[in-house]
Design a protein around this motif. Structure first.
Motif, PDB file in Angstrom:
ATOM      1  N   UNK A 229       0.822  -1.207   0.000  1.00 56.52           N
ATOM      2  CA  UNK A 229       0.000   0.000   0.000  1.00 56.52           C
ATOM      3  C   UNK A 229       0.858   1.260   0.000  1.00 56.52           C
ATOM      4  N   UNK A 230       0.286   2.346  -0.479  1.00 55.25           N
ATOM      5  CA  UNK A 230       1.004   3.611  -0.561  1.00 55.25           C
ATOM      6  C   UNK A 230       1.085   4.302   0.799  1.00 55.25           C
ATOM      7  N   UNK A 231       0.035   4.235   1.568  1.00 57.06           N
ATOM      8  CA  UNK A 231      -0.012   5.054   2.785  1.00 57.06           C
ATOM      9  C   UNK A 231      -1.107   4.587   3.737  1.00 57.06           C
ATOM     10  N   UNK A 232      -1.196   5.297   4.840  1.00 52.14           N
ATOM     11  CA  UNK A 232      -2.318   5.162   5.768  1.00 52.14           C
ATOM     12  C   UNK A 232      -2.384   3.840   6.504  1.00 52.14           C
ATOM     13  N   UNK A 233      -3.596   3.493   6.843  1.00 54.34           N
ATOM     14  CA  UNK A 233      -3.855   2.317   7.654  1.00 54.34           C
ATOM     15  C   UNK A 233      -3.345   1.032   7.003  1.00 54.34           C
ATOM     16  N   UNK A 234      -3.521   0.958   5.696  1.00 55.00           N
ATOM     17  CA  UNK A 234      -3.085  -0.224   4.957  1.00 55.00           C
ATOM     18  C   UNK A 234      -1.567  -0.390   5.024  1.00 55.00           C
TER      19      UNK A 234
END
Ligand SMILES: Nc1ncnc2c1ncn2[C@@H]1O[C@H](COP(=O)(O)OP(=O)(O)OP(=O)(O)O)[C@@H](O)[C@H]1O
Ligand SMILES: [Mg+2]
Length: 251
Positions: A75-80
């Motif tokens: 994933x690129x960012x965040x929660x993932x």
């Protein structure tokens, strides 16, 4: 086909490119690490080994290509991305322990904060991990009170506390005094024997020979050889690998 032949590799990199400014550091990298394999990455300084490792948990973004962990694109960012980082444990040359927390607190921190597991449960599994790496008696000490080898074993326990699917090691023994190298390699060998999927950048040729399923040799941003340890050490194909082995084995 059986389930094991259809299972995605734990790590898959395809046509991965990475530049630092004008410097082409990962050149069209294709690499698969099947579940349960231990892949040792060798290569001269500056060949891109750390960048390769860091790309896998996205500490270093790449320019193009595919990187998947257990069948899912990173994933690129965040929660993932946070979830990916939990699945991919990483141990560096420097131990990266929190200086003002005890060893036990260091190991408990991420499961409590990120996973929000109950403290009592986390404490129990943290103590089990400290036992697994052989430093139960150091649980209540601070990192500075431990030897380098003990600190690195604590760092491994901390990474394992998130129950990662795969472990990345970037020269985990390079900063250690020689007499402490083996205790860390023993912990890694034990992990490998337990079936952990591992990508290990190291100059420890004994470990590569004994524990590796495969050896990947990098030079100038390319994977030049990808073979069994037996084949690599006894009959390297490329001039670059021969030169490299000549230098380190006569060291
Ligand atoms: N953040 C950065 N900015 C610019 N160049 C970088 C950066 N990180 C690494 N490089 C360069 O990219 C190339 C690959 O570096 P990398 O750290 O991946 O090599 P390495 O194989 O791990 O080397 P070593 O064995 O010395 O650890 C080197 O030429 C390095 O100088
Ligand atoms: Mg490096």
């Amino acid at each position: 086909m059986t389930a094991s032949t259809t299972a995605p590799p734990m790590i898959r990199m395809a046509s991965v490119q990475k530049h630092f400014g004008p410097l082409h550091v990962l050149k069209d990298i294709d690499l698969e690490v099947p579940k349960g394999q231990v892949v040792v990455v060798l290569g001269p300084s500056g060949s891109g080994k750390s960048t390769l490792c860091r790309a896998i948990n996205r500490l270093e973004p790449v320019d193009s290509g595919v990187i998947e962990v257990d069948g899912r694109p990173i994933p690129q960012e965040g929660r993932e991305l946070a979830r990916l980082r939990a699945e991919v444990g990483m141990v560096f040359q420097s131990f990266n322990l929190f200086a003002h927390k005890t060893i036990l607190e260091n190991v408990m921190l991420a499961p409590v904060k990120v996973r929000r597991q109950p403290a009592a449960e986390v404490r129990k599994s943290a103590l089990e991990l400290l036992e697994r790496v052989g430093i139960t008696n150091q649980a209540d000490k601070y990192p500075a009170q431990l030897s380098g080898g003990q600190q690195q074993r604590a760092a491994i326990a901390r990474a394992l506390a998130m129950r990662p699917k795969v472990m990345l090691f970037d020269e985990p023994t390079s900063a250690l005094d020689p007499e402490m190298v083996q205790e860390v390699l023993d912990v890694m060998t034990g992990l490998a024997a337990d079936g952990m999927t591992m990508l290990v950048v190291t100059h420890e040729m004994g470990f590569a020979r004994k524990a590796a399923s495969r050896v990947v040799f990098m030079s100038e941003g390319e994977i030049v050889e990808d073979s069994t340890p037996e084949a690599f050490f006894t009959a390297p194909k490329s001039t670059r690998a021969k030169d490299f082995l000549g230098k380190i084995l006569t060291h």
